[in-house]
Every structure is written in structure tokens, then in C-alpha cells.
Write a protein that holds these residues in place. Structure first.
Motif, short mmCIF file in Angstrom:
data_model
loop_
_atom_site.label_atom_id
_atom_site.label_comp_id
_atom_site.label_asym_id
_atom_site.label_seq_id
_atom_site.Cartn_x
_atom_site.Cartn_y
_atom_site.Cartn_z
N THR A 152 0.82 -1.22 0.00
CA THR A 152 0.00 0.00 0.00
C THR A 152 0.85 1.26 0.00
O THR A 152 2.03 1.26 0.33
N ILE A 153 0.19 2.34 -0.34
CA ILE A 153 0.76 3.69 -0.36
C ILE A 153 -0.17 4.55 0.49
O ILE A 153 -1.38 4.39 0.37
N PRO A 154 0.33 5.40 1.34
CA PRO A 154 1.68 5.94 1.43
C PRO A 154 2.66 5.01 2.13
O PRO A 154 2.26 4.04 2.80
N GLN A 155 3.94 5.35 1.96
CA GLN A 155 5.02 4.65 2.64
C GLN A 155 5.98 5.70 3.20
O GLN A 155 6.42 6.59 2.48
N LEU A 156 6.29 5.56 4.48
CA LEU A 156 7.14 6.52 5.18
C LEU A 156 8.51 5.93 5.46
O LEU A 156 8.62 4.80 5.94
N TYR A 157 9.54 6.72 5.17
CA TYR A 157 10.92 6.37 5.48
C TYR A 157 11.51 7.45 6.37
O TYR A 157 11.32 8.64 6.11
N ILE A 158 12.22 7.02 7.42
CA ILE A 158 12.93 7.95 8.29
C ILE A 158 14.37 7.47 8.36
O ILE A 158 14.63 6.35 8.79
N LYS A 159 15.28 8.32 7.90
CA LYS A 159 16.71 7.99 7.88
C LYS A 159 16.96 6.62 7.25
O LYS A 159 17.62 5.77 7.83
N GLU A 160 16.39 6.43 6.08
CA GLU A 160 16.54 5.23 5.26
C GLU A 160 15.81 4.00 5.79
O GLU A 160 15.85 2.94 5.19
N GLU A 161 15.11 4.13 6.92
CA GLU A 161 14.38 3.00 7.49
C GLU A 161 12.91 3.08 7.08
O GLU A 161 12.25 4.10 7.28
N PHE A 162 12.40 1.99 6.49
CA PHE A 162 10.98 1.93 6.15
C PHE A 162 10.18 1.80 7.43
O PHE A 162 10.41 0.89 8.23
N ILE A 163 9.24 2.72 7.64
CA ILE A 163 8.43 2.73 8.86
C ILE A 163 7.10 2.01 8.64
O ILE A 163 6.68 1.21 9.45
N GLY A 164 6.42 2.32 7.53
CA GLY A 164 5.14 1.68 7.26
C GLY A 164 4.20 2.61 6.54
O GLY A 164 4.58 3.67 6.05
N GLY A 165 2.94 2.19 6.50
CA GLY A 165 1.89 2.94 5.83
C GLY A 165 1.07 3.75 6.82
O GLY A 165 1.45 3.93 7.98
N SER A 166 -0.09 4.22 6.38
CA SER A 166 -0.87 5.16 7.18
C SER A 166 -1.36 4.57 8.50
O SER A 166 -1.38 5.28 9.52
N ASP A 167 -1.76 3.30 8.52
CA ASP A 167 -2.22 2.71 9.79
C ASP A 167 -1.09 2.69 10.82
O ASP A 167 -1.31 3.02 11.99
N ILE A 168 0.10 2.30 10.38
CA ILE A 168 1.24 2.25 11.29
C ILE A 168 1.63 3.66 11.71
O ILE A 168 1.92 3.90 12.90
#
Length: 113
Positions: free
Chosen positions: A75-91
């Protein structure tokens, strides 16, 4: 679906994630999200005062499919923080509500605690 690491799409995603402390692959832009899930993610990041790069996956079907393969996340969106994949909107919402997202952003030096 796998994504060829030598493909232009993979290279673009990789470079974008590495060159921006916070990246949101989303539908639409931060100023004009084009789905509720992307809008929620933008609202959370804005509320926390996070500067982030928004990448509109609707501009390119290869990018839209490529980001899903890059993370093996459907799914999209997808969040990255400092190259780490965090997750989508629910997360993102769950981490925000629990305070963990703010703590993670502070820990990674993106925002002040």
C-alpha cells in the motif's frame, strides 16, 4: 514482484530515500494529497513539525508499482525515516497516537524531543 536493483525506478527510490532524512511516497503532493491515507500521513508529519520530501507516485505507474516492490509493502503511502521503512498510514497513525513516532523522529535527530 521483485524490482531490479539496476532499474531506473529502483535507483530513483534508493537515491531519494538516502538523500532525504524523511520521505513520504504518497498519492498526490504534501500540499494536495489525493487520497485520505496520504492526507493522514501528511497531517501527522505536519503536526509534529517534520520537514519531509513528498514523492507523488501517481505521476508514474512504474514508480507506483516500484515502491511496492522496493519494500514488499502493498500500500501507499510509505514513510521512510533515515533510510528506514516505517510503514503505511495505519502504522503511522498508531505510532503517532502512542507517542512512538515523535520519539523515533527525535531519536533519529529529525526533530527536537
Amino acid at each position: 514482484m521483485s524490482l531490479d536493483p539496476n532499474s531506473e525506478v529502483h535507483q530513483f527510490i534508493d537515491t531519494t530515500v538516502k538523500n532525504n532524512p524523511v520521505v513520504l511516497f504518497m498519492k498526490g503532493t504534501p500540499d494536495a494529497p489525493r487520497c485520505g491515507f496520504s492526507s493522514l500521513a501528511v497531517q501527522v508529519l505536519d503536526h509534529l513539525g517534520v520537514e519531509f520530501a513528498g514523492v507523488d507516485v501517481l505521476q508514474d505507474n512504474d514508480l507506483r508499482e516500484g515502491i511496492k516492490a522496493y519494500t514488499d509493502w502493498p500500500t501507499i503511502p510509505q514513510l521512510y525515516i533515515k533510510e528506514e521503512f516505517i510503514g503505511g498510514s495505519d502504522i503511522i497513525r498508531e505510532l503517532f497516537q502512542s507517542g512512538e513516532l515523535k520519539a523515533l523522529l527525535a531519536e533519529k535527530g529529525v526533530i527536537e524531543a
